[in-house]
Design an enzyme around this catalytic site. Structure first.
Site, PDB file in Angstrom:
ATOM      1  N   TRP A  25       0.831  -1.204   0.000  1.00  0.00           N
ATOM      2  CA  TRP A  25       0.000   0.000   0.000  1.00  0.00           C
ATOM      3  C   TRP A  25       0.866   1.254   0.000  1.00  0.00           C
ATOM      4  O   TRP A  25       0.524   2.258  -0.634  1.00  0.00           O
ATOM      5  CB  TRP A  25      -0.922  -0.029   1.218  1.00  0.00           C
ATOM      6  CG  TRP A  25      -1.856   1.124   1.351  1.00  0.00           C
ATOM      7  CD1 TRP A  25      -2.968   1.383   0.584  1.00  0.00           C
ATOM      8  CD2 TRP A  25      -1.783   2.190   2.310  1.00  0.00           C
ATOM      9  NE1 TRP A  25      -3.590   2.538   1.021  1.00  0.00           N
ATOM     10  CE2 TRP A  25      -2.882   3.052   2.073  1.00  0.00           C
ATOM     11  CE3 TRP A  25      -0.911   2.485   3.351  1.00  0.00           C
ATOM     12  CZ2 TRP A  25      -3.121   4.187   2.843  1.00  0.00           C
ATOM     13  CZ3 TRP A  25      -1.134   3.621   4.117  1.00  0.00           C
ATOM     14  CH2 TRP A  25      -2.225   4.461   3.864  1.00  0.00           C
ATOM     15  N   HIS A  26       2.006   1.201   0.677  1.00  0.00           N
ATOM     16  CA  HIS A  26       2.882   2.364   0.747  1.00  0.00           C
ATOM     17  C   HIS A  26       3.694   2.558  -0.528  1.00  0.00           C
ATOM     18  O   HIS A  26       4.009   3.693  -0.902  1.00  0.00           O
ATOM     19  CB  HIS A  26       3.845   2.241   1.934  1.00  0.00           C
ATOM     20  CG  HIS A  26       3.214   2.563   3.247  1.00  0.00           C
ATOM     21  ND1 HIS A  26       2.538   1.632   3.996  1.00  0.00           N
ATOM     22  CD2 HIS A  26       3.137   3.732   3.947  1.00  0.00           C
ATOM     23  CE1 HIS A  26       2.078   2.201   5.101  1.00  0.00           C
ATOM     24  NE2 HIS A  26       2.424   3.467   5.090  1.00  0.00           N
TER      25      HIS A  26
END
Length: 510
Positions: A358-359
């Site tokens: 997600w990052h």
């Protein structure tokens, strides 16, 4: 855009990128937007349209993010189509995978362009927030088709029984409060807020308490951290750790500088998240019922607790107080969905992998997350095996020496996080390792030594001493098994609140 020269000039004076100033300005503008929002007719469609127009103007005219905004619309279309037309038990997971792939493409494109962290504002930040919202929405739609006994209390509250209209859907997707940097909000929370149902009291009347005090408090905190960001933070950056003058300092000064750099790196998150939350509260989205004293609570979309974080005496407290809306997402829509009531290593790995992807794909993220999970694991063992010795044998009352334990916990927890967070900001592999090398990898050395002691039998010995101590006091200690309803999920790992108390003291039967 005619305002750009002013932001360029202000950026030179304040030694800040113009993009950063525009982000702050955009967030500040959500306050007058919220003020006007509260004076719109009590018509949900008008409110939806208001948010749609404001967000489109902000992204397309003010920030001029055309291709990026198209990516955001594409993500929303993916979820809209999948949730409405794909009637299958795999629907939420198909949606999840498609959105993660799409966001990964955006991350890779940004990385290939040479951007590091938030050096330039683009669509990836809002897209990350949107992924949280859209993946949650798909599960919420799916939950409405499932038997009640299969759902948690949280699932039941958030399930979507009636599919939204197009204007309602995009009113939520493009809601101006928190669009740029969060906090993310659930669809049902938005719907109850925009229809005013969240304010309906026990008598069926809609009574909206004043949000002025809560808003001013958040706004003032945000301004305070912006002041620090503009004056103090620039002098304490992890990037300074890569310069010769820093390496020439003695170790103790480098150690203290790392602590200041850790705090300075958090300040920008404090400022943005608090200001964004304040606008949501002003709208009314932050309303979370009343406390036992009848006072309105405005913490429904809280994303950060700065004071709790900065005074936290354990890794557990720090992680619970940071990026809280992301932690809610990871818990309810990743970990609990994978574990299905059976806590295990697989669910933990899936949660960790989701958080990392997600990052993005910069090496620094993974260095921080992997190190954070190692620190969290060690802290959990120490809390379970060492902490009980600072309480009475029945574990009900702290001993005077508990203050020493808390002081150690504060220093160890804060200094650990401040060191391992360096790569999260530096991002590049060699630079990240150089930051750690400058302080001799002190966190990793400590983790290695402690784990080595446990492997050599220290943990077993501590358990035996605990048992003997309890027996002398006439207390029987019982191990508490992990429970999914007590799970604590963070960006770097999973643990259980049950293990905070370690064991429960019970009187022996006579």
């Amino acid at each position: 855009m005619f305002l750009d020269p002013y932001f360029d000039q202000a950026g030179k004076v304040m030694e800040m990128p113009p993009d950063h100033l525009k982000i702050v300005f955009s967030i500040f503008m959500t306050y007058p937007y919220a003020y006007l929002y509260n004076r719109l007719p009590n018509n949900p469609n008008i409110k939806h349209l208001y948010s749609i127009v404001l967000t489109c103007v902000t992204m397309l005219w003010f920030h001029r993010i055309y291709e990026g905004f198209a990516h955001i619309i594409i993500s929303s279309i993916i979820t809209l189509v999948v949730t409405k037309y794909y009637k299958d038990k795999r629907m939420p997971w198909v949606n999840f995978v498609l959105l993660m792939i799409h966001m990964s493409i955006s991350h890779i494109q940004r990385q290939r362009q040479g951007h590091l962290g938030d050096d330039q504002f683009d669509h990836t930040g809002p897209q990350m927030v949107l992924v949280i919202k859209l993946t949650s929405f798909a599960f919420n739609v799916f939950d409405a088709t499932q038997p009640s006994e299969k759902l948690t209390d949280y699932n039941k509250t958030m399930m979507v029984r009636e599919f939204p209209s197009l204007i309602e859907y995009y009113g939520w997707v493009l809601f101006f409060g928190g669009f740029i940097a969060g906090p993310a909000n659930e669809y049902m929370d938005y719907k109850r807020f925009v229809t005013m149902e969240v304010f309906r009291d026990a008598n069926g009347k809609i009574v909206r308490p004043s949000a002025t005090k809560a808003t001013l408090k958040l706004f003032a905190q945000g301004l305070f951290f912006i002041l620090i960001l503009a004056t103090v933070a620039p002098h304490f950056s992890y990037f300074e750790c890569l310069k010769p003058w820093y390496l020439e300092m003695p170790f103790w000064k480098r150690f203290l500088f790392i602590q200041a750099a850790g705090f300075s790196s958090r300040v920008k998150y404090y400022a943005v998240w608090l200001l964004a939350e304040g606008a949501c509260v002003l709208c009314g989205l932050g309303f979370n019922g009343y406390d036992k004293d009848g006072k309105a609570r405005w913490n429904r979309v809280s994303n950060i607790r700065p004071f709790t974080y900065e005074t936290g005496e354990s890794i557990k407290v720090l992680l619970e107080s940071w990026n809280m809306r992301t932690n809610v997402w990871l818990k309810n829509y990743v970990y609990l969905r994978v574990s299905k009531g059976k806590p295990g290593f697989g669910a933990t790995v899936a949660t960790f992998a989701t958080s990392a992807l997600w990052h993005g794909f910069h090496p620094g993220y993974y260095l921080t997350f992997v190190s954070g999970s190692l620190v969290q694991n060690v802290a959990k063992k120490l809390r379970r095996l060492v902490r009980p010795f600072f309480f009475t044998p029945d574990l009900k009352h702290p001993l005077p020496t508990k203050r020493i334990y808390d002081l150690y916990g504060y220093i160890a927890s804060q200094s650990s996080i401040n060191m391992i967070a360096g790569p999260f900001l530096v991002l590049e592999l060699n630079g990240s390792l150089r930051v750690w090398k400058s302080v001799y990898f002190y966190v990793h050395v400590a983790v290695f030594v402690i784990e080595g002691l446990f492997a050599a039998g220290l943990g077993k010995k501590l358990k035996e001493v605990q048992k003997t101590r309890a027996e002398k006091a006439g207390v029987q200690l019982q191990e508490i098994k992990p429970r999914d309803d007590k799970v604590i999920v963070s960006e770097v790992g999973v643990e259980f609140a049950d293990e905070g108390g370690v064991r429960v003291g019970k009187k022996k039967l006579q």
